[in-house]
Design an enzyme around this catalytic site. Structure first.
Site, PDB file in Angstrom:
ATOM      1  N   GLU A  39     -11.513  -2.944  -3.055  1.00 29.57           N
ATOM      2  CA  GLU A  39     -10.430  -2.074  -3.506  1.00 29.57           C
ATOM      3  C   GLU A  39     -10.301  -2.144  -5.019  1.00 29.57           C
ATOM      4  O   GLU A  39      -9.536  -2.946  -5.561  1.00 29.57           O
ATOM      5  CB  GLU A  39      -9.131  -2.476  -2.811  1.00 29.57           C
ATOM      6  CG  GLU A  39      -9.239  -2.497  -1.286  1.00 29.57           C
ATOM      7  CD  GLU A  39      -8.121  -3.290  -0.629  1.00 29.57           C
ATOM      8  OE1 GLU A  39      -6.945  -3.127  -1.034  1.00 29.57           O
ATOM      9  OE2 GLU A  39      -8.415  -4.093   0.292  1.00 29.57           O
TER      10      GLU A  39
ATOM     11  N   HIS B  58      -9.709   2.440   0.837  1.00 34.84           N
ATOM     12  CA  HIS B  58      -9.642   1.244   1.683  1.00 34.84           C
ATOM     13  C   HIS B  58     -10.717   1.276   2.786  1.00 34.84           C
ATOM     14  O   HIS B  58     -10.446   0.889   3.927  1.00 34.84           O
ATOM     15  CB  HIS B  58      -8.252   1.133   2.297  1.00 34.84           C
ATOM     16  CG  HIS B  58      -7.814  -0.268   2.612  1.00 34.84           C
ATOM     17  ND1 HIS B  58      -8.258  -0.946   3.716  1.00 34.84           N
ATOM     18  CD2 HIS B  58      -6.976  -1.108   1.959  1.00 34.84           C
ATOM     19  CE1 HIS B  58      -7.696  -2.148   3.752  1.00 34.84           C
ATOM     20  NE2 HIS B  58      -6.918  -2.273   2.693  1.00 34.84           N
TER      21      HIS B  58
ATOM     22  N   HIS C 291       0.797  -1.234   0.000  1.00 34.09           N
ATOM     23  CA  HIS C 291       0.000   0.000   0.000  1.00 34.09           C
ATOM     24  C   HIS C 291       0.829   1.284   0.000  1.00 34.09           C
ATOM     25  O   HIS C 291       0.531   2.229   0.740  1.00 34.09           O
ATOM     26  CB  HIS C 291      -0.949   0.000   1.196  1.00 34.09           C
ATOM     27  CG  HIS C 291      -2.088  -0.972   1.087  1.00 34.09           C
ATOM     28  ND1 HIS C 291      -2.554  -1.454  -0.121  1.00 34.09           N
ATOM     29  CD2 HIS C 291      -2.864  -1.561   2.043  1.00 34.09           C
ATOM     30  CE1 HIS C 291      -3.571  -2.291   0.101  1.00 34.09           C
ATOM     31  NE2 HIS C 291      -3.776  -2.378   1.401  1.00 34.09           N
TER      32      HIS C 291
END
Length: 345
Positions: free
Chosen positions: A309, A175, A101
């Protein structure tokens, strides 16, 4: 419709978007974090349907990425490196030996420039940020923006845009952990989910794509006709067990339907519909969410939320045949995902 702006700690701001139906979305300029989404159930009861902390300070050290904008690259990058034109780029290994991420100082950790706006039946906030060449190990000076828009159709639209001056990977996402039970009264085990996908990406025991795209038919990963998330949480299927009993996998959309995802809480009638121009998404059922965190409505526990996502696939940096995340100079990265909230009676 209205936008309420509140100053919080340091340079943090909170924006509360409220439409004419009473639906509201709260977000921060820090990390672009969505902290709350209030929607009605079939009885007209308005409740929060995403996970968020009781204390805002907890977002500074949040290991779960609650509600945050993720980038430069959402997802895991194998061995925290990639090659472009024969040059190897080393990234931070913040998830074992891998990169997750965007790293510990990714876009979820920056204070975004913000510009609230209202037009016709839409209100929103445009968030903008620039990241310099080499930041986090990524090549290229990039300029990115994400616009959150709420309209009177009870749609939350996320529109992403980005440019670079060097060839670089870029695929962002949000997220948010959804829980349609309202005020996290229950886990997401009984959420009924439909996904327009018959293929998913196989993972190894470190949750890194193996390079194999797997046929979902006759497995707990086939959601085309709809199934409860509990099917994958309780099954003994190897891929679900690897993920920590549940899902943490990239689904490739067939794009046979207008709606890529439909989620229902059959008890209270809440429905979440997702439309996107992205090639796929990671569905994550909070398998690694620990207990004891102080959330807005109570303590955290495993399987308390589900993330959708929408993005390209970082597996494309190491394997052929996956949706690319590479953006070239002169090219505009763009992405649009719509979350529509409704009720079934």
């Amino acid at each position: 419709m209205k936008i309420e702006t509140t100053k919080l700690q340091n340079d943090w701001k909170q924006f509360n978007l409220i439409n004419d139906n009473g639906m509201s979305i709260r977000l921060l300029n820090y990390g672009g974090i969505i902290t709350q989404i209030i929607t009605p159930d079939k009885d007209g009861t308005f409740e929060n349907i995403v996970l968020g902390y009781k204390n805002y300070k907890d977002y500074e050290t949040d290991p779960n990425f609650f509600g945050a904008l993720i980038g430069r690259v959402a997802g895991r990058i194998q061995e925290a490196n990639f090659e472009i034109d024969g040059k190897k780029h080393e990234l931070e290994a913040n998830d074992g030996a891998n990169h997750l991420h965007g790293g510990s100082n990714g876009l979820h950790r920056v204070i975004w420039d913000t510009e609230p706006f209202q037009e016709n039946d839409t209100i929103g906030v445009k968030l903008s940020h620039s990241s310099s060449d080499g930041e986090g190990g990524y090549p290229g000076n990039i300029k990115v923006s994400v616009t959150y828009m709420l309209n009177n159709k009870n749609e939350l639209i996320l529109q992403y845009s980005g440019t670079t001056d060097k060839t670089t990977p870029l695929t962002m996402t949000n997220h948010s952990y959804f829980n349609l039970s309202g005020n996290v009264k229950d886990t997401i085990n009984n959420h009924h989910v439909i996904i327009d996908s018959k293929q998913f990406v196989e993972l190894d025991d470190k949750l890194i794509p193996t390079g194999t795209i797997t046929n979902a038919v006759n497995t707990p990963f086939d959601f085309r006709q709809g199934r409860k998330l509990n099917d994958g949480i309780t099954t003994k299927a190897k891929q679900n067990k690897i993920a920590g009993n549940g899902y943490d996998h990239y689904f490739l959309f067939d794009h046979d339907r207008r709606e890529s995802v439909v989620v229902k809480d059959t008890g209270n009638g809440r429905v979440l519909t997702i439309e996107t121009d992205q090639p796929g998404m990671v569905m994550y059922t909070a398998n690694n969410l620990g207990s004891g965190l102080e959330l807005a409505e109570g303590p955290s526990k495993k399987h308390l939320g589900v993330c959708f996502e929408t993005q390209g696939s970082p597996a494309s940096l190491h394997h052929k045949g996956f949706p690319s995340v590479i953006v070239q100079p002169g090219e505009i990265y763009h992405q649009r995902t719509t979350f529509r909230f409704s009720v079934e009676y």
